[in-house]
Design a protein around this motif. Sequence first.
Motif, PDB file in Angstrom:
ATOM      1  N   SER A 133     -35.232  63.411  62.783  1.00 58.39           N
ATOM      2  CA  SER A 133     -33.939  62.961  62.282  1.00 58.39           C
ATOM      3  C   SER A 133     -32.928  64.091  62.360  1.00 58.39           C
ATOM      4  O   SER A 133     -33.209  65.231  61.997  1.00 58.39           O
ATOM      5  N   ALA A 177     -28.172  63.316  57.801  1.00 59.84           N
ATOM      6  CA  ALA A 177     -28.191  63.991  56.505  1.00 59.84           C
ATOM      7  C   ALA A 177     -29.627  64.105  56.005  1.00 59.84           C
ATOM      8  O   ALA A 177     -30.353  63.106  55.979  1.00 59.84           O
ATOM      9  N   PRO A 178     -30.063  65.301  55.643  1.00 52.95           N
ATOM     10  CA  PRO A 178     -31.469  65.482  55.255  1.00 52.95           C
ATOM     11  C   PRO A 178     -31.811  64.788  53.947  1.00 52.95           C
ATOM     12  O   PRO A 178     -31.035  64.793  52.998  1.00 52.95           O
ATOM     13  N   THR A 179     -32.980  64.180  53.924  1.00 49.77           N
ATOM     14  CA  THR A 179     -33.555  63.616  52.710  1.00 49.77           C
ATOM     15  C   THR A 179     -34.957  64.207  52.575  1.00 49.77           C
ATOM     16  O   THR A 179     -35.489  64.754  53.553  1.00 49.77           O
ATOM     17  N   PRO A 180     -35.569  64.121  51.402  1.00 49.74           N
ATOM     18  CA  PRO A 180     -36.937  64.664  51.275  1.00 49.74           C
ATOM     19  C   PRO A 180     -37.892  64.086  52.318  1.00 49.74           C
ATOM     20  O   PRO A 180     -38.710  64.809  52.891  1.00 49.74           O
ATOM     21  N   HIS A 181     -37.777  62.778  52.578  1.00 52.34           N
ATOM     22  CA  HIS A 181     -38.678  62.153  53.550  1.00 52.34           C
ATOM     23  C   HIS A 181     -38.395  62.645  54.965  1.00 52.34           C
ATOM     24  O   HIS A 181     -39.315  62.980  55.721  1.00 52.34           O
ATOM     25  N   SER A 182     -37.110  62.704  55.353  1.00 53.20           N
ATOM     26  CA  SER A 182     -36.775  63.141  56.712  1.00 53.20           C
ATOM     27  C   SER A 182     -37.143  64.601  56.927  1.00 53.20           C
ATOM     28  O   SER A 182     -37.588  64.984  58.011  1.00 53.20           O
ATOM     29  N   ARG A 183     -36.961  65.440  55.894  1.00 54.78           N
ATOM     30  CA  ARG A 183     -37.349  66.849  56.024  1.00 54.78           C
ATOM     31  C   ARG A 183     -38.843  66.974  56.260  1.00 54.78           C
ATOM     32  O   ARG A 183     -39.288  67.766  57.102  1.00 54.78           O
ATOM     33  N   GLU A 184     -39.634  66.191  55.513  1.00 56.29           N
ATOM     34  CA  GLU A 184     -41.088  66.272  55.700  1.00 56.29           C
ATOM     35  C   GLU A 184     -41.504  65.746  57.074  1.00 56.29           C
ATOM     36  O   GLU A 184     -42.373  66.321  57.730  1.00 56.29           O
TER      37      GLU A 184
END
Length: 335
Positions: free
Chosen positions: A143, A146-153
């Motif tokens: 992704s 905008a980063p989210t906890p799920h996308s970062r992981e």
Amino acid sequence: MSNPLISFLTGLGSRRVVETVLPRRTLEEVVLPPQTRRTLEQALAQVRNHALIFGRWGLGERHTAGRGLVFSFAGPPGTGKTVCAEAIAHALGLKLLIVNYAEAESMWVGQTPKNIVATFQAAAEQNAVLFFDEADAIATRRSAGAPTPHSREMNLTVNVLLRELESFNGIVIFATNLAANFDPAFERRIRTHVLFEMPGVEERARIWELQIHPKKTPLAPDVDFRRLAERYELSGGDIKNAVIKAASGAAAEPGADLGKRIHQRHFESAAEAVRSARGIMQQSLFTEEEGAASDPVSAWLKMQARWQTTILVAIGLSGAALVAALVAVALVILH
């Protein structure tokens, strides 16, 4: 010493997410279109010549990273991807370590990258072919929004997987029904892409025959596998299910077991049931347009338009309710 992660994951009973398999199936037992078989044989040749190329020919001294063999098996469900992964491991005399990431993902939240590393370590320790089933779930596009906890992981997981592929000197097979979902960075790391297509008439007839025990399965004289192959365009997995359904139907009929036979009508009824079930599973949520499933952009735009309409209607209703409430309050005050 056994890897504690693998010991834990393989102790989950029927819902195993990592499983070590001692391969028994061979490529001779798999019915494939000619082009798919040729590509698999080329992949096997790469494996067998790996030591020659990177050892005696000295390329290993020039290329210290990216020496592993990564193959992508892409095609519709039931076309033989998992069976061929087992057959390749059997041909090489290696174990097969199966990772079903779709099962593992919910359990690995927060720990996915670490466990990916441990999985590669386990494959190296066991000298196993590493097989990722439904690989698009882990090798998905990163992704950039905008980063989210799920996308970062997920981005970190893909980065770790790419790094492990670079350093791994073994064999990795990715199987997927959705190759288009792979992150582009995997393209240069995958040595060979094998396309698994739906079997043709000749292949289907042979698959029907191979599902039957040559001595024990009681077939009626009217059974015609060629006619079944011509009439029903099914995958190998679908044919397997149809044979079991046909046998169940024949066994459930009244009478002594010794007199029971599987007739053509049992196979046809089972094939119709399997084809019907497949049609139900392939139905799109976007019912007014059949092509929506094959055009995800259009499907998304239509879904977005629906949601916008729904939100506007909800806002309108909320506004009307607010006006009604204010009128009611005003009436109470006037009285």
